[in-house]
Structures are given as structure tokens and as C-alpha cells.
Design an enzyme around this catalytic site. Structure first.
Site, short mmCIF file in Angstrom:
data_model
loop_
_atom_site.label_atom_id
_atom_site.label_comp_id
_atom_site.label_asym_id
_atom_site.label_seq_id
_atom_site.Cartn_x
_atom_site.Cartn_y
_atom_site.Cartn_z
N LYS A 1 -2.98 5.06 -2.47
CA LYS A 1 -3.93 5.84 -1.70
C LYS A 1 -4.34 7.03 -2.56
CE LYS A 1 -4.05 3.66 2.27
NZ LYS A 1 -5.32 3.12 2.82
N SER B 1 0.85 -1.18 0.00
CA SER B 1 0.00 0.00 0.00
C SER B 1 0.89 1.24 0.00
CB SER B 1 -0.89 -0.03 1.26
OG SER B 1 -1.65 1.15 1.36
N GLU C 1 -11.27 0.90 -3.48
CA GLU C 1 -11.59 0.57 -2.10
C GLU C 1 -12.19 1.77 -1.37
OE1 GLU C 1 -8.07 -1.06 -0.30
OE2 GLU C 1 -8.87 -0.96 1.73
N LYS D 1 -10.09 -7.33 7.41
CA LYS D 1 -9.15 -7.00 8.48
C LYS D 1 -9.75 -7.55 9.75
CE LYS D 1 -7.53 -2.56 6.60
NZ LYS D 1 -7.82 -1.12 6.58
N ASP E 1 -13.96 -1.69 2.75
CA ASP E 1 -13.03 -1.94 3.86
C ASP E 1 -13.75 -1.46 5.13
OD1 ASP E 1 -11.07 -1.70 5.82
OD2 ASP E 1 -9.66 -0.53 4.64
N LYS F 1 -1.06 -0.86 -4.43
CA LYS F 1 -2.28 -0.13 -4.07
C LYS F 1 -1.89 1.32 -3.82
CE LYS F 1 -4.84 0.05 0.30
NZ LYS F 1 -5.56 -0.78 1.30
N ASP G 1 -7.26 3.09 -3.05
CA ASP G 1 -7.99 3.13 -1.78
C ASP G 1 -8.21 4.59 -1.38
OD1 ASP G 1 -9.08 2.76 0.73
OD2 ASP G 1 -7.32 1.77 1.60
N GLY H 1 -4.32 -4.51 5.84
CA GLY H 1 -3.24 -4.31 6.81
C GLY H 1 -3.46 -3.05 7.60
O1 SMG Z 1 -0.49 -2.43 6.68
O2 SMG Z 1 0.42 -2.09 4.75
C1 SMG Z 1 -0.36 -1.80 5.63
C2 SMG Z 1 -1.24 -0.59 5.43
C3 SMG Z 1 -2.33 -0.90 4.48
O3 SMG Z 1 -3.37 0.92 3.42
C4 SMG Z 1 -3.35 0.20 4.38
N1 SMG Z 1 -4.22 0.32 5.39
O4 SMG Z 1 -7.44 1.60 4.64
O5 SMG Z 1 -6.52 -0.20 4.03
C5 SMG Z 1 -6.48 0.85 4.65
C6 SMG Z 1 -5.25 1.31 5.42
C7 SMG Z 1 -5.61 1.59 6.84
C8 SMG Z 1 -4.49 2.04 7.68
S1 SMG Z 1 -3.97 3.59 7.31
C9 SMG Z 1 -2.95 4.13 8.55
MG MG Z 2 -8.55 0.54 3.12
#
Ligand code: SMG
Ligand code: MG
Length: 357
Positions: free
Chosen positions: A151, A123, A202, A251, A227, A149, A177, A279
């Protein structure tokens, strides 16, 4: 724990991971758990101090009062407490760790893993510039990650996605995402993502807003993946049946524990809905359980289960190392990893809180 690089999402920028760990002492031995709540209530309503408070005031007393219980009984035991799923989840996984260590059984075996290693994605946060983003993505591609992925948020979407798609080529697995950053007014704009051949988009809209996700799913070719909205098996089934989501990010912390996560996986498998493991910037303690979960048959897409060095200089367990874009599922009893207690002690922001019967 300091992150190796800042991680920026639509809701904020993180440079450290404030981790709440639970060590559960039981009559069959100790178990460890990692709470996925973040320091601030920006991803979800839960946050580290809130988790500590609800564990101290409600969940731990319920556990102590119950006497002889198994991990499987905890979700019913905790049911009177509304929400607080991340806090419930950390106690359940610590109890499972203790139980399975005593029984000599791994998380993978207990959850129903069918593979001994899992495909990994990464991510990638919002970058200061497109060039910086491309540098970061190139680094991950070199390391062998099997899916990227990105953001996104309003003002950081079409341009970075186009640049990364160009860099990766058409065949690469790419998804985005939004962490709830858009509204129904953005549907036309989000449709423009269709030209990038994304695996999924996402959580574009707020967690309670299933209806807008249904509307987007009807308007867009890119599969919509929820999510934040998916907090239980019932909600997952409802969202699938209403057409709000055709892929699910699982998750365990968000849904109240790994046993509920397995139940969501089973419900999705039955309905032919692919799932993948999300994650929450876990240390090796939480990662061990995530990797075991991601080895279940319905986890057909690479997860946000990246290697330790994606997050931390030093991990709280032996590091998870990427091998051909995959992480091995631990095979030892319980989580299968050993907590580096001196390191936990060194990183600790304050002395452990001890709760007793
Ligand atoms: O654990 O690699 C990881 C982070 C993956 O993008 C990630 N998590 O919305 O999926 C999500 C985000 C939530 C945590 S953001 C601090
Ligand atoms: Mg997410």
C-alpha cells in the site's frame, strides 16, 4: 472480527473487520453471503449500515415480492436501485450458494474454474517504519506468498518500495496500490516507480477520473491497474479501450456480484487483458467464492486471496491454508465451506435482523 494486525491504507487504519453476513432462507435450502462493504465509506461510498439499510428497505422487499426467482435473475430485479453493488452482490451470492448446494454443484464449476488451486499474493499495509515493513514482508515470503502488494500514499512510496525490492530481489513479483491517494500533479513523481520493475500500480487517482489514468498510463512504463473505478463490464471495457488500464483487479462485491465479475473476466480475456482477484479482508465465507473466481482462466496474476491466518486468529469457516503459495478451490456444493454458526454468534455485535416476506 479482530484482525491479527492493523491494516493501514492511504484512507485509514483498520484493526477490526465489521462484517455483514446474509443468510438467505429459500425453498431449496439456505445460502450464505458476505458483504464486502467496510464499516466506513472510505474505500467506496458503501458501508455496513448503509448496506443493511438498502437490503432491508429495498433489495429484500424486491426479492420477496418477486416470488420464484433464480440467482441469475437478481441483477435485473435489483436494477431499479442505483448503485449499492456490494449489497446486491451479497444477496446474489447467498442465492447462488443456496441454489448450487441444492444442485450439488460448486461455485468453481458454476463460474468456469479451470484449476483446482490458485496462486496467492498478499497485500501489505502502510507500516510505522521501513524496518517494520521489511519484517512483515519477510514473514509473508517465508509463508510462501507468490506476490507482494504494498500500500502506498504520498510520503510512503519510493522509499518503502525500494527497500522491499532490495529485500526480495529482482525476480519477485511486486506491485503497489494507492487507493486513489494521488492526483494528476503527481505523474512525474509516480514515474520514478518505473525503476523498481513493478507488476503494476493500482488505482492512483479517484474512481471517476479515467482521464488522469489514461495520462499516467501514457507517461509511465509500469502497467496501470484499476480497482475502485471498475464497477461494471461496460466501465471495464471503456477503461480498457481508452487506455486507462492494462490489467484489472476484479472484486465481485464492487461490481454487483460474481456473475458480473465473471462477465468482466470474459471481456478481459477476449481483449487479452490480464485480471486478478482483489480482496476485501473477507472471512472464509467470502474467500471461498473469491478463490473459485480466481480459478478462471483469465486470472493469470496472483490475487489478494491470502490464507485465513493473514487476517484472523479464527475464521468463520475451516481455515484457508496456504500450500506452496496457493489456496485450494473448494469442491463441495455451493461455496463448499461450512459456516461455523456458533462462532458467528460469538462474534456478532448484535442480534441478527430477521426480514420476512
Ligand atoms: O483482502 O487481503 C485483502 C485486502 C486486499 O488491499 C486489499 N484491499 O484496495 O485492494 C484494495 C484493498 C481494499 C480494502 S482496504 C481495507
Ligand atoms: Mg485496491
Amino acid at each position: 472480527m479482530p484482525l491479527v494486525r492493523p491494516f493501514e491504507t492511504s484512507f485509514g487504519r483498520q484493526t477490526v473487520r465489521d462484517v455483514l453476513l446474509v443468510r438467505l432462507r429459500t425453498d431449496v435450502g439456505d445460502g450464505w453471503g458476505e458483504c464486502v462493504a467496510m464499516a466506513d465509506p472510505f474505500y467506496s461510498s458503501e458501508y455496513v449500515f448503509g448496506a443493511e439499510d438498502v437490503i432491508r428497505g429495498y433489495l429484500a422487499p424486491a426479492l420477496f415480492a418477486a416470488g420464484d426467482v433464480t440467482a441469475e435473475q437478481l441483477s435485473a430485479l435489483f436494477a431499479p436501485v442505483v448503485g449499492h453493488r456490494m449489497s446486491k452482490a451479497v444477496l446474489e451470492i447467498a442465492a447462488l450458494d443456496a441454489e448450487l448446494r441444492a444442485a450439488g454443484e460448486s461455485f468453481g464449476l458454476r463460474f468456469g474454474a479451470v484449476r483446482d488451486s490458485v496462486d496467492c499474493g498478499v497485500s501489505v499495509g502502510i507500516s510505522p517504519t521501513i524496518d517494520a515493513l521489511l519484517d512483515e514482508v519477510s514473514g509473508y515470503v517465508e509463508k510462501g506468498y507468490r506476490r507482494i502488494k504494498l500500500k502506498i500514499k504520498p510520503g510512503w512510496d519510493l522509499e518503502p518500495v525500494a527497500a522491499v525490492r532490495d529485500l526480495l530481489g529482482d525476480a519477485a513479483l511486486l506491485q503497489v496500490d494507492a487507493n486513489t491517494a494521488y492526483t494528476i500533479a503527481d505523474v512525474e513523481h509516480l514515474r520514478e516507480l518505473d525503476r523498481f520493475g513493478l507488476l503494476l500500480i493500482e488505482q492512483p487517482f479517484v474512481e471517476e477520473d479515467i482521464r488522469s489514468h489514461v495520462a499516467l498510463a501514457l507517461a509511465i512504463e509500469t502497467p496501470v491497474c484499476l480497482d475502485e473505478s471498475i464497477v461494471s463490464t461496460e466501465v471495464a471495457i471503456d477503461a480498457i479501450e481508452r487506455g486507462a488500464t492494462s490489467v484489472i483487479n476484479i472484486k465481485a462485491g464492487r461490481v454487483g456480484g460474481y456473475l458480473e465479475a465473471v462477465a468482466i473476466h470474459d471481456a478481459c480475456l477476449e481483449r487479452n487483458v490480464p485480471v486478478w482477484c482483489g480482496g476485501m479482508l473477507e472471512t472464509g465465507i467470502g474467500r471461498a467464492a473469491n478463490v473459485a473466481l480466481a480459478a478462471l482462466p483469465g486470472f493469470t496474476l496472483p490475487g489478494d486471496t491470502s490464507a485465513s491466518d493473514r487476517y484472523f486468529e479464527e475464521d468463520l469457516t475451516d481455515p484457508f491454508v496456504l500450500r506452496d503459495g496457493r489456496l485450494d478451490v473448494p469442491t463441495g456444493p455451493g461455496s463448499g465451506v461450512t459456516v461455523r454458526e456458533e462462532l458467528v454468534h460469538d462474534f456478532a455485535s448484535r442480534a441478527p435482523v430477521e426480514l420476512r416476506e
